[in-house]
Scaffold this active site. Sequence first.
Site, mmCIF file in Angstrom:
data_model
loop_
_atom_site.group_PDB
_atom_site.id
_atom_site.type_symbol
_atom_site.label_atom_id
_atom_site.label_comp_id
_atom_site.label_asym_id
_atom_site.label_seq_id
_atom_site.Cartn_x
_atom_site.Cartn_y
_atom_site.Cartn_z
ATOM 1 N N ASP A 10 1.442 0.383 12.936
ATOM 2 C CA ASP A 10 1.877 -0.963 12.532
ATOM 3 C C ASP A 10 2.039 -1.966 13.556
ATOM 4 O O ASP A 10 2.237 -3.176 13.297
ATOM 5 C CB ASP A 10 2.944 -0.770 11.447
ATOM 6 N N GLN B 221 1.070 8.329 4.594
ATOM 7 C CA GLN B 221 0.815 7.900 3.041
ATOM 8 C C GLN B 221 0.313 9.074 2.470
ATOM 9 O O GLN B 221 0.735 9.379 1.560
ATOM 10 C CB GLN B 221 0.068 6.682 3.109
ATOM 11 N N GLY C 262 0.908 -1.258 -0.080
ATOM 12 C CA GLY C 262 -0.076 0.102 -0.159
ATOM 13 C C GLY C 262 0.945 1.292 0.074
ATOM 14 O O GLY C 262 0.563 2.450 -0.633
#
Length: 436
Positions: free
Chosen positions: A318, A167, A92
Amino acid sequence: MTFTAAPALSGSVAVPGDKSISHRSLMLSALAVGESRVEGLLEGEDVLATAAAMRAMGADIQRDDDGIWHINGVGVGGLLQPQEALDMGNSGTSTRLLMGLVASHGITATFVGDASLSKRPMARVTEPLSRVGASFTASPGDRLPLTMTGACPAVPFDYTLPVASAQVKSAILLAGLNTPGITRVVEPIPTRDHSERMLKGFGADLEVEVQADGTRIITLKGEAELKPQNIVVPGDPSSAAFPMVAALLVPGSQVTIANVGLNATRAGLIDLLREMGGSIEIINAREVGGEPVGDLVVTASALNGVEPDPARAPSMIDEYPVAFVAAAFAHGRSIFRGLDELRVKESDRIATMATGLRAIGVTVEELEDGIIIEGSGGQPLPGGGPIATRLDHRIAMSFAVAGLVSRDGVTIDDMRPVATSFPTFTTLLQTLGAIA
């Protein structure tokens, strides 16, 4: 693969290079004029997908026998039209950041990925990138396969992040590199800042203003000229999380994890585990390539339940799956909230972890934005499986760690996705004595 109860873990190990920094090293080197050198690059499938995509858009990327990567870039604005679809595999990060690069170049690119990546929504980046003038044709639900056409010249704009996402922030900043004028990103909740650090290191005109309430305003002047760099990638704190939690949980263990990146925007798990009672000492603290680095000495510890501030989420987003495993062996109850982002990772990590934890004997309550875990008080869990990991590398490694402190072992349905971020995972466990 089945992971069974381990004897005391000991030894010194190093984890692969930081995935976030590895991706950005390749992308920014490919936009610089001249040769950059990258040492310690994570050679997992996700990062190799980024390397292949940058080659497809004109960069010369080579790896020598010593593991040093050499990148000769095309310059900002110099990306070439790829002749085939860009295969992102499971990554991703590659997909969303590369969309940012393409958004301000006059080229068209099609992004494809594996079954897991193709389920992940891309609207969070396509919506802001459409404001620079890029256009998108996506599969239903704003998913891959997706074709985009960049705008040249692109239009600069100001954007306030509606959710904390490094991101999305990075995609907008990368689009701003080849956009005339000023691109500005307002970040109400700070996220990992590797993009800002590396952009400045490569010579971009970028400023960060931190307001009294913690909001960060990032301003980038477009049409940048990036200069080649020599980069040493520190060890990935997200990968270090697995041997770190294993050493805390397996009785009698003491493990040193060398050369771990300690960027404050990524160190949330260390803080959390210490609050739970974990013994984690940082030695040989230093700075490498603008990033704080140190060695971690981790000693087996009795852990206590915790209820962390949801504002901590971006600094360890994460690492929550393996944090849930730590909580499963703690004394008392742990309550994790504010984790909506976990619903749209490689899998729905809240649901997948809750199902797997129940399967190995943990009492769990799934919340809309989190999870409640009743700890075992330090006692081994029954184990079980096979655990359905949903092609998610972090789920697989988290349950592997759980297996090391189980009575009957924990079976993982598929360890192959681990190659995306931590191809040496089982070898590292063998080095520590966890696997015969």
